[in-house]
Scaffold this motif. Structure first.
Motif, PDB file in Angstrom:
ATOM      1  N   LEU A  98     -24.722  -7.104 -15.160  1.00  0.00           N
ATOM      2  CA  LEU A  98     -23.556  -7.022 -16.037  1.00  0.00           C
ATOM      3  C   LEU A  98     -23.639  -5.831 -16.984  1.00  0.00           C
ATOM      4  N   GLU A  99     -24.861  -5.455 -17.348  1.00  0.00           N
ATOM      5  CA  GLU A  99     -25.021  -4.289 -18.230  1.00  0.00           C
ATOM      6  C   GLU A  99     -24.483  -3.030 -17.567  1.00  0.00           C
ATOM      7  N   LEU A 100     -24.667  -2.923 -16.261  1.00  0.00           N
ATOM      8  CA  LEU A 100     -24.140  -1.767 -15.536  1.00  0.00           C
ATOM      9  C   LEU A 100     -22.620  -1.760 -15.576  1.00  0.00           C
ATOM     10  N   ILE A 101     -22.014  -2.918 -15.326  1.00  0.00           N
ATOM     11  CA  ILE A 101     -20.556  -3.009 -15.331  1.00  0.00           C
ATOM     12  C   ILE A 101     -20.004  -2.644 -16.709  1.00  0.00           C
ATOM     13  N   HIS A 102     -20.657  -3.144 -17.763  1.00  0.00           N
ATOM     14  CA  HIS A 102     -20.262  -2.779 -19.130  1.00  0.00           C
ATOM     15  C   HIS A 102     -20.289  -1.258 -19.309  1.00  0.00           C
ATOM     16  N   GLU A 103     -21.379  -0.642 -18.913  1.00  0.00           N
ATOM     17  CA  GLU A 103     -21.538   0.799 -19.122  1.00  0.00           C
ATOM     18  C   GLU A 103     -20.526   1.586 -18.303  1.00  0.00           C
ATOM     19  N   MET A 104     -20.237   1.140 -17.097  1.00  0.00           N
ATOM     20  CA  MET A 104     -19.264   1.827 -16.258  1.00  0.00           C
ATOM     21  C   MET A 104     -17.870   1.776 -16.884  1.00  0.00           C
ATOM     22  N   ILE A 105     -17.479   0.592 -17.330  1.00  0.00           N
ATOM     23  CA  ILE A 105     -16.153   0.449 -17.941  1.00  0.00           C
ATOM     24  C   ILE A 105     -16.064   1.251 -19.227  1.00  0.00           C
ATOM     25  N   SER A 106     -17.113   1.197 -20.036  1.00  0.00           N
ATOM     26  CA  SER A 106     -17.134   1.956 -21.287  1.00  0.00           C
ATOM     27  C   SER A 106     -17.019   3.454 -21.027  1.00  0.00           C
ATOM     28  N   SER A 107     -17.751   3.961 -20.031  1.00  0.00           N
ATOM     29  CA  SER A 107     -17.695   5.388 -19.696  1.00  0.00           C
ATOM     30  C   SER A 107     -16.311   5.783 -19.204  1.00  0.00           C
ATOM     31  N   PHE A 108     -15.687   4.903 -18.420  1.00  0.00           N
ATOM     32  CA  PHE A 108     -14.350   5.191 -17.901  1.00  0.00           C
ATOM     33  C   PHE A 108     -13.323   5.222 -19.038  1.00  0.00           C
ATOM     34  N   LEU A 109     -13.413   4.263 -19.954  1.00  0.00           N
ATOM     35  CA  LEU A 109     -12.469   4.216 -21.071  1.00  0.00           C
ATOM     36  C   LEU A 109     -12.624   5.418 -21.990  1.00  0.00           C
ATOM     37  N   LYS A 110     -13.844   5.944 -22.061  1.00  0.00           N
ATOM     38  CA  LYS A 110     -14.084   7.150 -22.860  1.00  0.00           C
ATOM     39  C   LYS A 110     -13.722   8.428 -22.104  1.00  0.00           C
ATOM     40  N   LYS A 111     -13.238   8.268 -20.872  1.00  0.00           N
ATOM     41  CA  LYS A 111     -12.789   9.378 -20.027  1.00  0.00           C
ATOM     42  C   LYS A 111     -13.909  10.382 -19.743  1.00  0.00           C
ATOM     43  N   GLN A 112     -15.119   9.840 -19.539  1.00  0.00           N
ATOM     44  CA  GLN A 112     -16.254  10.713 -19.233  1.00  0.00           C
ATOM     45  C   GLN A 112     -16.168  11.278 -17.824  1.00  0.00           C
ATOM     46  N   ALA A 113     -15.474  10.562 -16.924  1.00  0.00           N
ATOM     47  CA  ALA A 113     -15.257  11.046 -15.553  1.00  0.00           C
ATOM     48  C   ALA A 113     -14.296  10.089 -14.866  1.00  0.00           C
ATOM     49  N   PRO A 114     -13.508  10.584 -13.890  1.00  0.00           N
ATOM     50  CA  PRO A 114     -12.610   9.695 -13.150  1.00  0.00           C
ATOM     51  C   PRO A 114     -13.323   8.903 -12.052  1.00  0.00           C
ATOM     52  N   ILE A 115     -14.595   9.261 -11.801  1.00  0.00           N
ATOM     53  CA  ILE A 115     -15.409   8.520 -10.838  1.00  0.00           C
ATOM     54  C   ILE A 115     -16.722   8.137 -11.517  1.00  0.00           C
ATOM     55  N   ILE A 116     -16.952   6.851 -11.667  1.00  0.00           N
ATOM     56  CA  ILE A 116     -18.197   6.355 -12.251  1.00  0.00           C
ATOM     57  C   ILE A 116     -18.929   5.580 -11.163  1.00  0.00           C
ATOM     58  N   LEU A 117     -20.142   6.004 -10.846  1.00  0.00           N
ATOM     59  CA  LEU A 117     -20.886   5.386  -9.757  1.00  0.00           C
ATOM     60  C   LEU A 117     -22.190   4.766 -10.251  1.00  0.00           C
ATOM     61  N   GLY A 118     -22.483   3.575  -9.758  1.00  0.00           N
ATOM     62  CA  GLY A 118     -23.769   2.968 -10.038  1.00  0.00           C
ATOM     63  C   GLY A 118     -24.793   3.479  -9.034  1.00  0.00           C
TER      64      GLY A 118
END
Length: 220
Positions: A98-118
């Motif tokens: 779940l920590e990964l999912i949190h970080e992915m969503i947070s990065s996306f909302l901050k517009k760090q990249a349009p593709i966030i990959l685990g």
């Protein structure tokens, strides 16, 4: 949009959805989430469990295949149904922490990249599965995709624009990871260790991986 391919996941689907609801959805009260379950021809009670969730929750969509078409087909069916600005696919048994999912969503909302990959950097799995996965992704990186990570990736959060570009390719036998990287959009990798599957066994055999590899190379 959360896309969840389901194949023989009886016993883990409710737990996965409850974890998402309590620890992910509730953590972002200003975000509207939709969950899309894609039953890939399961022959157990997976579909019944999905129906039980739909009766108890909102913003649930269900796609049921007539037979097993494969995880990639299930992901693409979810993409076609998804209406969100961001589309995240996860495993029905929640092998991604779940920590990964949190970080992915947070990065996306901050517009760090349009593709966030685990990016998998570790696996709580047998030596055989670790070895076959390592061989698979090393061959893929050498033969076709130079930027695919050594451990590969199974979870991706992409923008609607990226999704539309992938679906526009309309390939009959797509190599999902390759298509995401092929689009050329900026990518952010987030390292994580994949957890062991708690219920059931994976149907993703080494022979299927090799076929997937060859199909991907031929397509690109």
């Amino acid at each position: 949009s959360i896309v969840i391919p389901v194949y023989f996941n009886e016993g883990s689907i409710k737990k996965t959805y409850t974890s998402l609801r309590d620890k992910i959805f509730n953590a972002y009260p200003d975000i509207i989430f939709e969950t899309i379950f894609v039953d890939d021809g399961s022959q157990d009670r997976s579909f019944d469990e999905i129906l039980e969730i739909k009766h108890e929750a909102e913003n649930i969509s269900i796609i049921q295949f007539s037979r097993n078409f494969g995880q990639v087909a299930a992901i693409y069916a979810g993409y076609e149904k998804a209406s969100g600005d961001g589309i995240l696919n996860i495993a029905a048994d929640l092998q991604e922490p779940l920590e990964l999912i949190h970080e992915m969503i947070s990065s996306f909302l901050k517009k760090q990249a349009p593709i966030i990959l685990g990016q998998r950097v570790g696996r709580d799995e047998s030596y055989y599965r670790k070895l076959t996965s390592s061989i698979f992704y090393r061959l893929m990186r050498k033969l076709s995709f130079k930027n695919i990570p050594d451990g590969g990736f199974d979870v991706a959060l992409i923008s609607k624009e990226v999704k539309d570009k992938i679906l526009a390719l309309n390939e009959s036998n797509p190599f999902w990871q390759g298509q995401i990287l092929w689009t050329g959009f900026p990518v952010k990798f987030i390292p994580y260790s994949r957890m062991k599957r708690e219920v059931g066994k994976s149907k993703w055999t080494f022979s299927k991986k090799i076929k997937y590899l060859l199909d991907g190379v031929l397509n690109y």
